[in-house]
Design a protein around this motif. Structure first.
Motif, PDB file in Angstrom:
ATOM      1  N   ILE A  78      -8.550  -6.155   3.851  1.00  0.00           N
ATOM      2  CA  ILE A  78      -8.589  -5.019   2.627  1.00  0.00           C
ATOM      3  C   ILE A  78      -7.444  -5.473   1.805  1.00  0.00           C
ATOM      4  O   ILE A  78      -6.244  -5.621   2.340  1.00  0.00           O
ATOM      5  CB  ILE A  78      -8.620  -3.669   3.367  1.00  0.00           C
ATOM      6  CG1 ILE A  78      -9.568  -3.321   4.308  1.00  0.00           C
ATOM      7  CG2 ILE A  78      -8.583  -2.808   2.188  1.00  0.00           C
ATOM      8  CD1 ILE A  78      -9.191  -2.483   5.102  1.00  0.00           C
TER       9      ILE A  78
ATOM     10  N   LYS B  89      -5.378  -5.524  -2.014  1.00  0.00           N
ATOM     11  CA  LYS B  89      -4.797  -4.787  -2.993  1.00  0.00           C
ATOM     12  C   LYS B  89      -4.275  -5.650  -4.096  1.00  0.00           C
ATOM     13  O   LYS B  89      -3.201  -6.254  -3.802  1.00  0.00           O
ATOM     14  CB  LYS B  89      -3.695  -3.724  -3.013  1.00  0.00           C
ATOM     15  CG  LYS B  89      -3.512  -2.835  -4.194  1.00  0.00           C
ATOM     16  CD  LYS B  89      -2.413  -1.826  -3.489  1.00  0.00           C
ATOM     17  CE  LYS B  89      -1.807  -0.989  -4.771  1.00  0.00           C
ATOM     18  NZ  LYS B  89      -0.693   0.097  -4.493  1.00  0.00           N
TER      19      LYS B  89
ATOM     20  N   CYS C 140      -0.241  -9.453  -3.958  1.00  0.00           N
ATOM     21  CA  CYS C 140      -1.307  -8.620  -3.220  1.00  0.00           C
ATOM     22  C   CYS C 140      -0.578  -8.273  -2.109  1.00  0.00           C
ATOM     23  O   CYS C 140       0.247  -8.701  -1.614  1.00  0.00           O
ATOM     24  CB  CYS C 140      -2.528  -9.444  -2.971  1.00  0.00           C
ATOM     25  SG  CYS C 140      -2.345 -10.683  -1.744  1.00  0.00           S
TER      26      CYS C 140
ATOM     27  N   ARG D 162     -15.898  -5.049  -4.214  1.00  0.00           N
ATOM     28  CA  ARG D 162     -14.622  -4.971  -5.098  1.00  0.00           C
ATOM     29  C   ARG D 162     -14.726  -3.643  -5.960  1.00  0.00           C
ATOM     30  O   ARG D 162     -15.929  -3.470  -6.232  1.00  0.00           O
ATOM     31  CB  ARG D 162     -14.526  -6.203  -5.732  1.00  0.00           C
ATOM     32  CG  ARG D 162     -13.312  -5.904  -6.791  1.00  0.00           C
ATOM     33  CD  ARG D 162     -13.449  -7.161  -7.391  1.00  0.00           C
ATOM     34  NE  ARG D 162     -12.676  -8.412  -6.860  1.00  0.00           N
ATOM     35  CZ  ARG D 162     -12.752  -9.607  -6.915  1.00  0.00           C
ATOM     36  NH1 ARG D 162     -13.421 -10.125  -7.830  1.00  0.00           N
ATOM     37  NH2 ARG D 162     -12.106 -10.671  -6.004  1.00  0.00           N
TER      38      ARG D 162
ATOM     39  N   LEU E 242     -10.526   3.167  -3.359  1.00  0.00           N
ATOM     40  CA  LEU E 242     -10.324   2.458  -2.333  1.00  0.00           C
ATOM     41  C   LEU E 242     -11.571   3.075  -1.225  1.00  0.00           C
ATOM     42  O   LEU E 242     -12.037   2.341  -0.264  1.00  0.00           O
ATOM     43  CB  LEU E 242      -9.029   2.738  -1.732  1.00  0.00           C
ATOM     44  CG  LEU E 242      -8.791   2.102  -0.325  1.00  0.00           C
ATOM     45  CD1 LEU E 242      -8.682   0.380  -0.337  1.00  0.00           C
ATOM     46  CD2 LEU E 242      -7.339   2.553   0.258  1.00  0.00           C
TER      47      LEU E 242
ATOM     48  N   GLN F 289      -8.841  -3.057  -8.239  1.00  0.00           N
ATOM     49  CA  GLN F 289      -7.473  -3.548  -7.674  1.00  0.00           C
ATOM     50  C   GLN F 289      -7.881  -3.870  -6.007  1.00  0.00           C
ATOM     51  O   GLN F 289      -7.187  -4.595  -5.466  1.00  0.00           O
ATOM     52  CB  GLN F 289      -6.557  -2.963  -7.852  1.00  0.00           C
ATOM     53  CG  GLN F 289      -6.305  -1.697  -7.550  1.00  0.00           C
ATOM     54  CD  GLN F 289      -4.940  -1.082  -7.691  1.00  0.00           C
ATOM     55  OE1 GLN F 289      -4.114  -1.631  -8.037  1.00  0.00           O
ATOM     56  NE2 GLN F 289      -5.008   0.419  -7.685  1.00  0.00           N
ATOM     57  N   TYR F 290      -9.035  -3.272  -5.467  1.00  0.00           N
ATOM     58  CA  TYR F 290      -9.242  -3.247  -4.247  1.00  0.00           C
ATOM     59  C   TYR F 290     -10.523  -4.103  -3.797  1.00  0.00           C
ATOM     60  O   TYR F 290     -11.311  -4.014  -4.392  1.00  0.00           O
ATOM     61  CB  TYR F 290      -9.568  -1.882  -3.628  1.00  0.00           C
ATOM     62  CG  TYR F 290      -8.608  -0.660  -3.629  1.00  0.00           C
ATOM     63  CD1 TYR F 290      -7.362  -0.902  -3.022  1.00  0.00           C
ATOM     64  CD2 TYR F 290      -8.441   0.246  -4.756  1.00  0.00           C
ATOM     65  CE1 TYR F 290      -6.219   0.020  -3.632  1.00  0.00           C
ATOM     66  CE2 TYR F 290      -7.692   0.955  -4.796  1.00  0.00           C
ATOM     67  CZ  TYR F 290      -6.398   0.971  -4.344  1.00  0.00           C
ATOM     68  OH  TYR F 290      -5.230   2.031  -4.653  1.00  0.00           O
TER      69      TYR F 290
ATOM     70  N   PHE G 169       0.998  -1.261  -0.061  1.00  0.00           N
ATOM     71  CA  PHE G 169      -0.192   0.025   0.171  1.00  0.00           C
ATOM     72  C   PHE G 169       0.747   1.204  -0.118  1.00  0.00           C
ATOM     73  O   PHE G 169       2.114   1.294   0.541  1.00  0.00           O
ATOM     74  CB  PHE G 169      -0.874  -0.020   1.201  1.00  0.00           C
ATOM     75  CG  PHE G 169      -1.931  -1.056   1.430  1.00  0.00           C
ATOM     76  CD1 PHE G 169      -3.153  -0.986   0.336  1.00  0.00           C
ATOM     77  CD2 PHE G 169      -1.679  -2.156   2.135  1.00  0.00           C
ATOM     78  CE1 PHE G 169      -4.054  -2.025   0.531  1.00  0.00           C
ATOM     79  CE2 PHE G 169      -2.713  -3.127   2.227  1.00  0.00           C
ATOM     80  CZ  PHE G 169      -3.854  -3.090   1.386  1.00  0.00           C
TER      81      PHE G 169
ATOM     82  N   GLU H 154      -3.088   5.576   0.342  1.00  0.00           N
ATOM     83  CA  GLU H 154      -3.872   4.196   0.513  1.00  0.00           C
ATOM     84  C   GLU H 154      -3.709   3.882   2.166  1.00  0.00           C
ATOM     85  O   GLU H 154      -4.730   3.863   2.524  1.00  0.00           O
ATOM     86  CB  GLU H 154      -3.520   3.024  -0.291  1.00  0.00           C
ATOM     87  CG  GLU H 154      -3.698   3.192  -1.788  1.00  0.00           C
ATOM     88  CD  GLU H 154      -2.872   2.093  -2.465  1.00  0.00           C
ATOM     89  OE1 GLU H 154      -3.401   2.134  -3.510  1.00  0.00           O
ATOM     90  OE2 GLU H 154      -1.993   1.549  -1.954  1.00  0.00           O
TER      91      GLU H 154
END
Length: 114
Positions: free
Chosen positions: A69, A71, A52, A94, A98, A81-82, A20, A24
């Motif tokens: 959570i 990514k 991830c 999803r 974010l 992607q989140y 992250f 983020e």
């Protein structure tokens, strides 16, 4: 005198691990702080893996995470992607943004006042 390495190494453009970024983490930790203040969450863990990055939220330290959570940059052009994953492995939300994805967890803060 400057020296440039012109040899290309396999996988040179691929990062070793996904993590992250500061922006983020700021969004995630803001939600985390509010949930701790509400007494819902007590601990967290961060994992940076090859495919991830995972921010796990715990009610108590020695149990399975309530929420994860995640990514996943490979899903950037597909579903987003989140994602927020529940304790049972079900994907709750999803998306590409974010803040929008984390709204599914913010609903836990809204309570009726007696």
């Amino acid at each position: 005198m400057s020296f440039q390495n012109t040899a290309s190494f396999p996988g040179a453009g691929i990062p070793e691990q996904v993590s992250f970024d500061r922006k983020e983490l700021s969004v995630i930790l803001s939600l985390y702080g509010r949930m701790v203040a509400a007494g819902e969450w007590r601990d967290y863990g961060i994992s940076s893996l090859r495919e991830c990055a995972v921010f796990s939220v715990f009610r108590r330290t020695a149990e399975h995470p309530l929420y994860r959570i995640e990514k996943r940059p490979k899903l950037r052009n597909r579903q987003g992607q989140y994602s927020v994953v529940g304790i049972d492995g079900q994907i709750l939300k999803r998306g590409h943004d974010l803040k929008t994805v984390l709204r599914v967890l913010e609903r836990k803060l809204i309570r009726a006042v007696d």
